[in-house]
Design a protein around this motif. Structure first.
Motif, PDB file in Angstrom:
ATOM      1  N   GLN A 110       0.828  -1.206   0.000  1.00 14.97           N
ATOM      2  CA  GLN A 110       0.000   0.000   0.000  1.00 14.97           C
ATOM      3  C   GLN A 110       0.863   1.258   0.000  1.00 14.97           C
ATOM      4  OE1 GLN A 110      -2.212  -1.142   3.548  1.00 14.97           O
ATOM      5  NE2 GLN A 110      -4.133  -1.170   2.368  1.00 14.97           N
ATOM      6  N   VAL A 111       1.979   1.216   0.736  1.00 13.44           N
ATOM      7  CA  VAL A 111       2.900   2.351   0.767  1.00 13.44           C
ATOM      8  C   VAL A 111       3.469   2.620  -0.617  1.00 13.44           C
ATOM      9  CG1 VAL A 111       5.151   3.138   1.601  1.00 13.44           C
ATOM     10  CG2 VAL A 111       3.493   2.179   3.205  1.00 13.44           C
ATOM     11  N   GLU A 112       3.875   1.549  -1.300  1.00 15.40           N
ATOM     12  CA  GLU A 112       4.438   1.699  -2.641  1.00 15.40           C
ATOM     13  C   GLU A 112       3.402   2.268  -3.609  1.00 15.40           C
ATOM     14  OE1 GLU A 112       7.074   1.786  -5.702  1.00 15.40           O
ATOM     15  OE2 GLU A 112       7.490   1.400  -3.583  1.00 15.40           O
ATOM     16  N   GLU A 113       2.187   1.748  -3.524  1.00 15.85           N
ATOM     17  CA  GLU A 113       1.116   2.229  -4.411  1.00 15.85           C
ATOM     18  C   GLU A 113       0.803   3.700  -4.144  1.00 15.85           C
ATOM     19  OE1 GLU A 113      -3.618   1.278  -5.343  1.00 15.85           O
ATOM     20  OE2 GLU A 113      -2.409  -0.163  -4.190  1.00 15.85           O
ATOM     21  N   MET A 114       0.724   4.052  -2.870  1.00 16.10           N
ATOM     22  CA  MET A 114       0.409   5.430  -2.519  1.00 16.10           C
ATOM     23  C   MET A 114       1.556   6.360  -2.902  1.00 16.10           C
ATOM     24  SD  MET A 114      -1.070   6.823   1.114  1.00 16.10           S
ATOM     25  CE  MET A 114      -1.709   8.490   1.274  1.00 16.10           C
ATOM     26  N   SER A 115       2.796   5.891  -2.759  1.00 15.46           N
ATOM     27  CA  SER A 115       3.963   6.696  -3.133  1.00 15.46           C
ATOM     28  C   SER A 115       3.917   7.080  -4.606  1.00 15.46           C
ATOM     29  CB  SER A 115       5.257   5.934  -2.852  1.00 15.46           C
ATOM     30  OG  SER A 115       5.456   5.715  -1.487  1.00 15.46           O
ATOM     31  N   GLU A 116       3.630   6.105  -5.450  1.00 14.51           N
ATOM     32  CA  GLU A 116       3.589   6.375  -6.885  1.00 14.51           C
ATOM     33  C   GLU A 116       2.428   7.304  -7.235  1.00 14.51           C
ATOM     34  OE1 GLU A 116       5.960   5.599  -9.035  1.00 14.51           O
ATOM     35  OE2 GLU A 116       6.978   4.850  -7.236  1.00 14.51           O
TER      36      GLU A 116
END
Length: 249
Positions: free
Chosen positions: A197-203
């Motif tokens: 979720q962190v990676e998705e939100m970062s992008e």
């Protein structure tokens, strides 16, 4: 450049992230600092990063009595201060239908009540001609679907900073705020997101930033230090965006 030579600055929430980055810079430019925090790990980190003589104080912005304790310690150990950076705060995001009193009170106590009470206790300690910086956020401008509570608290403290600017102008004390966008250090702490979720939100966030990246702690701290310094001697009641252009869209 020694913008802070002979000056004393207190930074709440100064044991990590932007606050600690700013504290290091102030010391490097000849100033003395006091920083506050609640995490023992961060308190230890700040104690190691800052020179002997710097004050590293445990202080919980959500505790009403802690503001009085902070005011007393600063007056006793530092005397007057020339700069105050009200930086303590946190954000938690979630669906609006799941907002409850604990989430609301948690952020309101730290992000709004804490700075209000700290400011009340510390105003007598701020030297005439000093400067105050408040950490607000771009969140109130973005209408984020899961950020209503956080945005409300940051909007409140931005409004307070303008009132303080008017109130303290007669003592030539300037009050300004910075509105950080996505800053990489600790940005996702406390959000309850897993790694995916962190990676998705970062992008997703990067796609909304014209500069195409997260900022770093030093970049945000540099803006706060400009406002704390005499370089901003004719700036008060203002808000500086530190968001890579995020609020342009």
């Amino acid at each position: 450049m020694n913008r802070f030579e002979g000056k004393r600055v207190l930074i709440t929430g100064g044991t990590s992230g932007m606050g600690l980055a700013g504290a290091k810079m102030i010391v490097a430019e000849g100033g003395e600092v006091a920083v506050t925090g609640t995490s023992q790990d961060h308190l230890d980190e700040a104690g190691e990063a800052l020179p002997s003589g710097s004050l590293v104080l445990r202080n919980d912005a959500s505790d009403p009595e802690a503001a009085k304790e902070l005011g007393a310690k600063v007056k006793e150990q530092m005397g007057g201060i020339d700069g105050l950076w009200l930086n303590a705060g946190f954000g938690k995001f979630g669906p609006n239908k799941k907002v409850d009193k604990d989430m609301f009170r948690g952020m309101t106590d730290v992000n709004v009540m804490g700075p209000f009470l700290q400011m009340a206790e510390l105003i007598p300690a701020i030297n005439d001609g000093g400067s105050v910086v408040v950490t607000a956020s771009v969140s109130p401008y973005l209408g984020q679907p899961m950020g209503a509570v956080y945005a409300s608290t940051k909007g409140a403290i931005r409004a307070a900073s303008r009132s303080w600017a008017s109130d303290l102008a007669e003592r030539n004390i300037r009050v300004n705020s910075i509105a950080p966008g996505p800053i990489e250090t600790n940005f996702f702490d406390g959000m309850g997101l897993d790694e995916e979720q962190v990676e998705e939100m970062s992008e997703q966030i990067k796609s909304q930033v014209p500069l195409g990246r997260f900022g770093n702690s030093e970049e945000a701290a540099q803006v706060a230090l400009f406002l704390l310094s005499d370089q901003a001697s004719y700036v008060t009641g203002s808000e500086y965006m530190v968001d890579g252009g995020m609020t342009l869209r």
